[in-house]
Design a protein around this motif. Structure first.
Motif, PDB file in Angstrom:
ATOM      1  N   SER A 116       1.164  -1.313  -0.274  1.00  0.00           N
ATOM      2  CA  SER A 116       0.002  -0.063   0.004  1.00  0.00           C
ATOM      3  C   SER A 116       0.483   1.113   0.153  1.00  0.00           C
ATOM      4  O   SER A 116       0.624   2.224  -0.089  1.00  0.00           O
ATOM      5  CB  SER A 116      -0.897  -0.062   1.048  1.00  0.00           C
ATOM      6  OG  SER A 116      -0.674  -0.248   2.691  1.00  0.00           O
ATOM      7  N   PHE A 117       2.116   1.350   1.098  1.00  0.00           N
ATOM      8  CA  PHE A 117       2.602   2.467   0.580  1.00  0.00           C
ATOM      9  C   PHE A 117       3.830   2.151  -0.904  1.00  0.00           C
ATOM     10  O   PHE A 117       3.647   3.824  -1.149  1.00  0.00           O
ATOM     11  CB  PHE A 117       4.324   1.657   1.491  1.00  0.00           C
ATOM     12  CG  PHE A 117       5.554   2.801   1.269  1.00  0.00           C
ATOM     13  CD1 PHE A 117       5.801   4.337   1.913  1.00  0.00           C
ATOM     14  CD2 PHE A 117       6.347   3.089   0.746  1.00  0.00           C
ATOM     15  CE1 PHE A 117       6.042   5.665   2.259  1.00  0.00           C
ATOM     16  CE2 PHE A 117       7.430   3.897   0.743  1.00  0.00           C
ATOM     17  CZ  PHE A 117       6.811   4.972   1.536  1.00  0.00           C
ATOM     18  N   CYS A 118       4.014   0.789  -1.140  1.00  0.00           N
ATOM     19  CA  CYS A 118       4.467   1.396  -2.190  1.00  0.00           C
ATOM     20  C   CYS A 118       3.567   2.251  -3.649  1.00  0.00           C
ATOM     21  O   CYS A 118       3.843   2.871  -4.679  1.00  0.00           O
ATOM     22  CB  CYS A 118       5.107   0.220  -2.581  1.00  0.00           C
ATOM     23  SG  CYS A 118       6.493   0.323  -1.854  1.00  0.00           S
ATOM     24  N   ASP A 119       2.428   1.446  -3.688  1.00  0.00           N
ATOM     25  CA  ASP A 119       1.274   1.679  -3.969  1.00  0.00           C
ATOM     26  C   ASP A 119       0.463   3.605  -4.360  1.00  0.00           C
ATOM     27  O   ASP A 119       0.540   4.038  -5.669  1.00  0.00           O
ATOM     28  CB  ASP A 119       0.065   1.070  -4.274  1.00  0.00           C
ATOM     29  CG  ASP A 119       0.500  -1.013  -4.198  1.00  0.00           C
ATOM     30  OD1 ASP A 119       1.675  -0.686  -5.069  1.00  0.00           O
ATOM     31  OD2 ASP A 119      -0.545  -1.361  -4.215  1.00  0.00           O
ATOM     32  N   ARG A 120       1.051   4.190  -3.219  1.00  0.00           N
ATOM     33  CA  ARG A 120       0.753   5.414  -3.891  1.00  0.00           C
ATOM     34  C   ARG A 120       1.628   6.246  -4.296  1.00  0.00           C
ATOM     35  O   ARG A 120       1.301   7.180  -4.390  1.00  0.00           O
ATOM     36  CB  ARG A 120      -0.029   5.549  -1.701  1.00  0.00           C
ATOM     37  CG  ARG A 120       0.251   6.851  -1.528  1.00  0.00           C
ATOM     38  CD  ARG A 120      -1.277   7.100  -1.708  1.00  0.00           C
ATOM     39  NE  ARG A 120      -1.696   7.012  -0.967  1.00  0.00           N
ATOM     40  CZ  ARG A 120      -3.302   7.786   0.129  1.00  0.00           C
ATOM     41  NH1 ARG A 120      -3.677   8.331  -1.157  1.00  0.00           N
ATOM     42  NH2 ARG A 120      -3.839   7.244   1.072  1.00  0.00           N
ATOM     43  N   SER A 140       3.795   4.877  -6.060  1.00  0.00           N
ATOM     44  CA  SER A 140       4.316   4.648  -7.320  1.00  0.00           C
ATOM     45  C   SER A 140       2.735   5.736  -8.102  1.00  0.00           C
ATOM     46  O   SER A 140       3.292   5.789  -9.345  1.00  0.00           O
ATOM     47  CB  SER A 140       4.098   3.136  -7.808  1.00  0.00           C
ATOM     48  OG  SER A 140       2.905   2.665  -7.733  1.00  0.00           O
ATOM     49  N   GLN A 141       1.719   6.091  -7.467  1.00  0.00           N
ATOM     50  CA  GLN A 141       0.601   7.104  -8.637  1.00  0.00           C
ATOM     51  C   GLN A 141       1.340   8.176  -8.959  1.00  0.00           C
ATOM     52  O   GLN A 141       1.100   8.814  -9.537  1.00  0.00           O
ATOM     53  CB  GLN A 141      -0.010   7.439  -7.493  1.00  0.00           C
ATOM     54  CG  GLN A 141      -0.951   5.874  -7.068  1.00  0.00           C
ATOM     55  CD  GLN A 141      -2.615   6.366  -6.059  1.00  0.00           C
ATOM     56  OE1 GLN A 141      -2.861   7.789  -5.449  1.00  0.00           O
ATOM     57  NE2 GLN A 141      -3.036   5.813  -5.623  1.00  0.00           N
ATOM     58  N   HIS A 142       2.650   8.667  -8.644  1.00  0.00           N
ATOM     59  CA  HIS A 142       3.213  10.471  -8.936  1.00  0.00           C
ATOM     60  C   HIS A 142       4.330  10.225  -8.865  1.00  0.00           C
ATOM     61  O   HIS A 142       5.157  10.202  -9.476  1.00  0.00           O
ATOM     62  CB  HIS A 142       3.299  11.026  -7.341  1.00  0.00           C
ATOM     63  CG  HIS A 142       1.222  10.950  -7.104  1.00  0.00           C
ATOM     64  ND1 HIS A 142       0.480  12.100  -7.701  1.00  0.00           N
ATOM     65  CD2 HIS A 142       0.771  10.915  -5.600  1.00  0.00           C
ATOM     66  CE1 HIS A 142      -0.675  12.074  -6.616  1.00  0.00           C
ATOM     67  NE2 HIS A 142       0.102  11.408  -6.072  1.00  0.00           N
ATOM     68  N   HIS A 143       5.257   9.042  -8.564  1.00  0.00           N
ATOM     69  CA  HIS A 143       6.807   8.910  -9.236  1.00  0.00           C
ATOM     70  C   HIS A 143       7.363   7.287  -9.594  1.00  0.00           C
ATOM     71  O   HIS A 143       6.154   6.743  -9.493  1.00  0.00           O
ATOM     72  CB  HIS A 143       7.903   9.090  -7.543  1.00  0.00           C
ATOM     73  CG  HIS A 143       7.247  10.375  -7.070  1.00  0.00           C
ATOM     74  ND1 HIS A 143       7.886  11.325  -7.759  1.00  0.00           N
ATOM     75  CD2 HIS A 143       6.653  10.978  -6.038  1.00  0.00           C
ATOM     76  CE1 HIS A 143       7.557  12.463  -6.898  1.00  0.00           C
ATOM     77  NE2 HIS A 143       6.626  12.120  -6.034  1.00  0.00           N
ATOM     78  N   ARG A 144       8.487   7.189 -10.776  1.00  0.00           N
ATOM     79  CA  ARG A 144       8.393   6.151 -11.210  1.00  0.00           C
ATOM     80  C   ARG A 144       9.064   5.121  -9.842  1.00  0.00           C
ATOM     81  O   ARG A 144      10.253   6.084  -8.967  1.00  0.00           O
ATOM     82  CB  ARG A 144       9.835   6.189 -11.782  1.00  0.00           C
ATOM     83  CG  ARG A 144       9.273   4.724 -13.135  1.00  0.00           C
ATOM     84  CD  ARG A 144       9.637   5.325 -14.385  1.00  0.00           C
ATOM     85  NE  ARG A 144      11.191   5.697 -14.198  1.00  0.00           N
ATOM     86  CZ  ARG A 144      11.346   5.398 -15.382  1.00  0.00           C
ATOM     87  NH1 ARG A 144      11.594   5.439 -16.663  1.00  0.00           N
ATOM     88  NH2 ARG A 144      12.787   6.207 -15.338  1.00  0.00           N
ATOM     89  N   ILE A 145       8.976   4.105  -8.765  1.00  0.00           N
ATOM     90  CA  ILE A 145       9.213   3.594  -7.944  1.00  0.00           C
ATOM     91  C   ILE A 145      11.096   2.390  -8.749  1.00  0.00           C
ATOM     92  O   ILE A 145      10.559   1.729  -8.962  1.00  0.00           O
ATOM     93  CB  ILE A 145       8.446   2.894  -6.943  1.00  0.00           C
ATOM     94  CG1 ILE A 145       8.123   4.076  -6.185  1.00  0.00           C
ATOM     95  CG2 ILE A 145       9.974   2.013  -5.630  1.00  0.00           C
ATOM     96  CD1 ILE A 145       6.896   3.779  -5.093  1.00  0.00           C
ATOM     97  N   ILE A 146      12.288   2.638  -7.912  1.00  0.00           N
ATOM     98  CA  ILE A 146      13.064   2.231  -8.762  1.00  0.00           C
ATOM     99  C   ILE A 146      13.545   1.308  -7.201  1.00  0.00           C
ATOM    100  O   ILE A 146      13.497   1.712  -5.948  1.00  0.00           O
ATOM    101  CB  ILE A 146      13.980   2.166  -8.657  1.00  0.00           C
ATOM    102  CG1 ILE A 146      14.084   3.096  -9.899  1.00  0.00           C
ATOM    103  CG2 ILE A 146      15.714   1.397  -9.050  1.00  0.00           C
ATOM    104  CD1 ILE A 146      13.892   2.375 -10.951  1.00  0.00           C
ATOM    105  N   GLY A 150       4.742  -4.936  -3.881  1.00  0.00           N
ATOM    106  CA  GLY A 150       3.164  -3.535  -4.202  1.00  0.00           C
ATOM    107  C   GLY A 150       3.361  -2.890  -6.092  1.00  0.00           C
ATOM    108  O   GLY A 150       4.347  -3.916  -6.943  1.00  0.00           O
ATOM    109  N   GLU A 151       2.784  -2.691  -6.600  1.00  0.00           N
ATOM    110  CA  GLU A 151       3.001  -1.857  -7.645  1.00  0.00           C
ATOM    111  C   GLU A 151       4.396  -0.696  -8.331  1.00  0.00           C
ATOM    112  O   GLU A 151       4.125   0.339  -7.362  1.00  0.00           O
ATOM    113  CB  GLU A 151       2.102  -1.251  -8.109  1.00  0.00           C
ATOM    114  CG  GLU A 151       0.978  -2.127  -7.998  1.00  0.00           C
ATOM    115  CD  GLU A 151       0.984  -2.608  -9.447  1.00  0.00           C
ATOM    116  OE1 GLU A 151       1.677  -2.801 -10.638  1.00  0.00           O
ATOM    117  OE2 GLU A 151       0.349  -4.513  -8.958  1.00  0.00           O
TER     118      GLU A 151
END
Length: 161
Positions: free
Chosen positions: A15-19, A21-27, A39-40
């Motif tokens: 849920s943290f990563c999903d939130r 990643s809605q605004h940023h690209r996560i590596i 997560g996503e």
């Protein structure tokens, strides 16, 4: 610009990563990453921070912010090893012009108190707490001497799903 998540990622929730990643690209990169739980996110890697592969991520991606999740001393993790790993990540940030760094620490440095604010005095109860506080002091050093904007968050616990 990309956000890198690293450090102890096993307890980081989808849920943290999903939130984020809605605004940023996560590596995300960590030796303990749980691919099915994170997560996503854009990309995830099972790299130790001391590996050459981890260092190369700073050249491959446009990392503007690093979020480092500290080991949880109350879970019996090796805090001395964490100090070395944190120094490696901060050094890579300084060398690769990463401007923002978030250190997700713990209220463990306050002798386990869960209700703290900026006026609460640091009071580690054991060597693990002292080493965690040393990690925060290392962040202060890099902020002062290397120009990295660093924010420390004292999370009483990490949970997910």
């Amino acid at each position: 610009m990309d956000i890198m998540l690293t450090g102890q990622l096993a307890p980081v929730s989808s849920s943290f990563c999903d939130r984020v990643s809605q605004h940023h690209r996560i590596i995300a990169s960590s030796a303990d990453i749980n691919q099915s739980y994170i997560g996503e996110i854009y990309k995830s890697f099972n790299y130790d921070v001391n590996s050459e592969a981890f260092s190369r991520l700073f050249n491959v991606y446009s990392i503007s912010t690093v979020i480092y999740f500290a080991n949880r001393p109350e879970l019996g993790n090796n805090a001395m090893e964490q100090l070395d790993q944190l120094d490696k990540v901060l050094s890579l940030c300084a060398a690769n012009d990463v401007k923002q760094f978030v250190f997700v620490s713990s209220t463990y440095i306050y002798n386990g108190l869960t209700e703290v604010d900026e006026s609460t005095e640091v009071n580690p109860k054991d060597n693990e707490g002292i080493l965690l506080w040393s990690c925060e002091k290392l962040c202060d050093y890099y902020a002062k001497n290397k120009g990295i904007s660093i924010v420390t968050i004292h999370a009483p616990c990490m949970f997910g799903r």
